[in-house]
Design a protein around this motif. Structure first.
Motif, PDB file in Angstrom:
ATOM      1  N   GLU A 161      -6.990   4.039  10.874  1.00  0.00           N
ATOM      2  CA  GLU A 161      -7.066   3.090   9.763  1.00  0.00           C
ATOM      3  C   GLU A 161      -5.891   2.556   9.177  1.00  0.00           C
ATOM      4  O   GLU A 161      -5.701   1.427   8.903  1.00  0.00           O
ATOM      5  CB  GLU A 161      -7.890   3.762   8.614  1.00  0.00           C
ATOM      6  N   LEU A 186     -13.203   1.749  17.303  1.00  0.00           N
ATOM      7  CA  LEU A 186     -11.914   2.367  17.092  1.00  0.00           C
ATOM      8  C   LEU A 186     -10.998   2.272  18.232  1.00  0.00           C
ATOM      9  O   LEU A 186      -9.932   1.468  18.457  1.00  0.00           O
ATOM     10  CB  LEU A 186     -11.799   3.807  16.364  1.00  0.00           C
ATOM     11  N   ALA A 228     -13.864  -2.253  11.283  1.00  0.00           N
ATOM     12  CA  ALA A 228     -13.804  -2.393   9.830  1.00  0.00           C
ATOM     13  C   ALA A 228     -14.938  -2.344   9.248  1.00  0.00           C
ATOM     14  O   ALA A 228     -15.220  -1.493   8.027  1.00  0.00           O
ATOM     15  CB  ALA A 228     -12.975  -3.853   9.183  1.00  0.00           C
ATOM     16  N   MET A 270     -15.964   1.142   9.309  1.00  0.00           N
ATOM     17  CA  MET A 270     -15.140   1.926   8.174  1.00  0.00           C
ATOM     18  C   MET A 270     -15.961   1.858   6.793  1.00  0.00           C
ATOM     19  O   MET A 270     -15.877   2.879   6.228  1.00  0.00           O
ATOM     20  CB  MET A 270     -14.041   1.464   8.315  1.00  0.00           C
ATOM     21  N   TYR A 311     -18.335   3.510  14.697  1.00  0.00           N
ATOM     22  CA  TYR A 311     -16.981   3.544  14.127  1.00  0.00           C
ATOM     23  C   TYR A 311     -15.799   4.158  15.233  1.00  0.00           C
ATOM     24  O   TYR A 311     -14.824   3.298  15.355  1.00  0.00           O
ATOM     25  CB  TYR A 311     -16.859   4.531  13.113  1.00  0.00           C
ATOM     26  N   SER A 337      -0.407   0.090   3.805  1.00  0.00           N
ATOM     27  CA  SER A 337      -0.927  -0.356   5.193  1.00  0.00           C
ATOM     28  C   SER A 337      -0.562  -1.571   5.743  1.00  0.00           C
ATOM     29  O   SER A 337       0.057  -1.665   6.974  1.00  0.00           O
ATOM     30  CB  SER A 337      -2.488  -0.082   5.693  1.00  0.00           C
TER      31      SER A 337
END
Length: 488
Positions: A307, A367, A387, A390, A363, A92
């Motif tokens: 993510e 986001l 984060a 998550m 979340y 990522s």
């Protein structure tokens, strides 16, 4: 009572659980790296105690007293798990450099990641095997497998090589993650399980932190990502240590022994029938399995694209350098990592479902805020909250889903749910890629895909509460029914 309600399962406590409830808070100095030290402690008696230096690891919060065996399992799984998070983070964080090196277009990267994610489906086969031969052997196989695949990735010369090897690495990584959580749940007592899963997860993130720290100075170089992948072979060194010290879970050993004493002769059964037995054992629990699958499918579909692209957003949309990305993720991650332990401990007190529903709302809200901010302080704050939530979801989803199935089918049921979640991530990233072809904007397409995710806040309540139960009670016909106890 419907079959899916009768299907709710409780974790088995040790035969001396009544004695263990009278926790002995004395401090014993045990070295987790020394097998002789741990084994000597076990041989004295099965009593709970604290390890005095553990309190200095702040991200663990206030650990409860545990038995010597539990401390050993905790330490060894945390050590192995640290390396399993390394590969996922690297893919990522270094996506821009990988795309440039292997000539992967922005319009193709979503489909490459979708194929890699499909590797998790093969984790179902390994988890089926774990229900037959045990957690420990498969944990060792997965640790070795993902380390080898990560090392081979360093030499990838084209997108096909990279995709194939990473697909196999994903299979091993997710099997290791599932079995680690199952091993913790089968070893720890009611009231400590949430903390244990959260603490293991928070320590595992140290692998991600290591990756991000090294990415800062190496990420800007052409071969930097290859060097970082080569480092992933380090778990092979740990493997020999784990082989001698990681015990099989006691709950699995007891259930396996009980199954072996069955009066029916299974020696003449075909291999396929024996292999598929865990699926047959799930009969009567299909409604519960479907509810779990729906929740995790939506979570994967709506959450995974965001993510995966979050580091790409910081670099391309908001213009942060590799060193600045490292500073943001290490600084913000150090704060958000506490969400692992906090979510686990809080859910041990008030239940998994209330905490999960609040975290799901946070979340998806953060986001959307992160992907649509201005690149300043609000961007950093929203990223930290995103984060943190998550991390909290990872802990509680794993605990809730694993706790509601019986011991001999837990690995299989969990694998089925995770495979469905991965199918959700694959479809989600493919849909995001299709929207990108129209908008040419990953940020807008990711936001659109995430919007249906708020339905997870309600889907959580379709599952039974599991925080206050022991697994074995409901595996018997006269097991405790949660609705009769006022827990639905």
């Amino acid at each position: 009572m419907e079959q899916n309600n009768a299907a709710f399962h409780h974790l088995d406590e040790d035969p001396i659980s009544d004695q263990q409830k009278k926790r002995d808070n004395k401090t014993i100095d045990v070295d987790l790296a020394s097998p002789s030290s741990v084994d000597a402690a076990i041989s004295v008696k099965e009593e709970k105690y604290e390890i005095k230096w553990i309190k200095y690891i702040l991200i663990l919060g206030k650990p409860p007293p545990l038995t010597a065996r539990q401390w050993k399992v905790f330490g060894l799984l945390a050590l192995a798990g640290m390396f399993s998070t390394y590969d996922d983070t690297l893919k990522s964080v270094a996506v821009d450099q990988i795309q440039e090196s292997l000539d992967i277009d922005d319009g193709e990267i979503s489909y490459v990641i979708a194929i890699i994610r499909m590797g998790v489906i093969f984790a179902l086969i390994l988890n089926l095997t774990a229900d037959k031969i045990g957690r420990r052997p498969m944990l060792l196989v997965t640790i070795c497998g993902f380390a080898l695949m990560t090392g081979i990735t360093a030499g990838a010369m084209n997108v096909y090589w990279f995709t194939l090897v990473q697909c196999m690495a994903k299979m091993f990584i997710h099997t290791e993650y599932l079995l680690s959580n199952i091993s913790i749940l089968e070893e720890f007592d009611t009231g400590d399980r949430g903390w244990a899963v959260g603490a293991i997860s928070s320590l595992c993130v140290m692998g991600s932190a290591l990756c991000i720290i090294m990415y800062g100075p190496l990420g800007s170089y052409e071969y930097g990502w290859r060097v970082l992948y080569a480092i992933g072979v380090l778990p092979l060194v740990v493997l020999a240590f784990l082989r001698r010290n990681l015990p099989e879970t006691r709950l699995f050993e007891r259930k396996q022994a009980a199954e072996n004493e069955d009066i029916h002769d299974v020696t003449n059964q075909t291999f396929i029938r024996r292999f598929l037995k865990p699926f047959r054992d799930l009969q009567g629990h299909y409604v519960l399995l479907i509810k779990s699958c729906v929740l995790l499918f939506v979570r994967g579909f709506c959450g995974f694209p965001a993510e995966f692209f979050m580091f790409k957003v910081l670099q391309e949309r908001y213009g942060y350098s590799t060193l600045e990305v490292t500073a943001i993720t290490i600084g913000g991650g150090a704060l958000s990592i506490f969400a692992y332990v906090s979510a686990g401990k809080l859910s041990d007190r008030v239940g998994r479902r209330p905490v999960l529903s609040v975290i799901y709302a946070l979340y998806f809200a953060t986001l959307i805020a992160f992907y649509n901010s201005d690149g300043g302080a609000f961007t950093v704050i929203s990223w930290v909250l995103f984060a943190a939530s998550m991390f909290g979801l990872d802990v509680l989803n794993a605990a809730l889903v694993s706790e509601i199935f019986p011991t001999l089918t837990r690995a299989t049921a969990t694998a089925v749910v995770v495979v469905v979640q991965v199918i959700g991530t694959v479809i989600g990233i493919v849909v995001e890629g299709a929207i990108y072809q129209k908008t040419r904007d990953h940020w807008r397409s990711t936001t659109l895909v995430s919007l249906p995710g708020f339905v997870c806040v309600g889907l959580v309540w379709l599952l039974p509460e599991s925080a206050f139960s022991n697994l074995d009670d409901s595996e018997h016909p006269d097991g405790i029914q949660m609705e009769q106890r006022g827990i639905t």
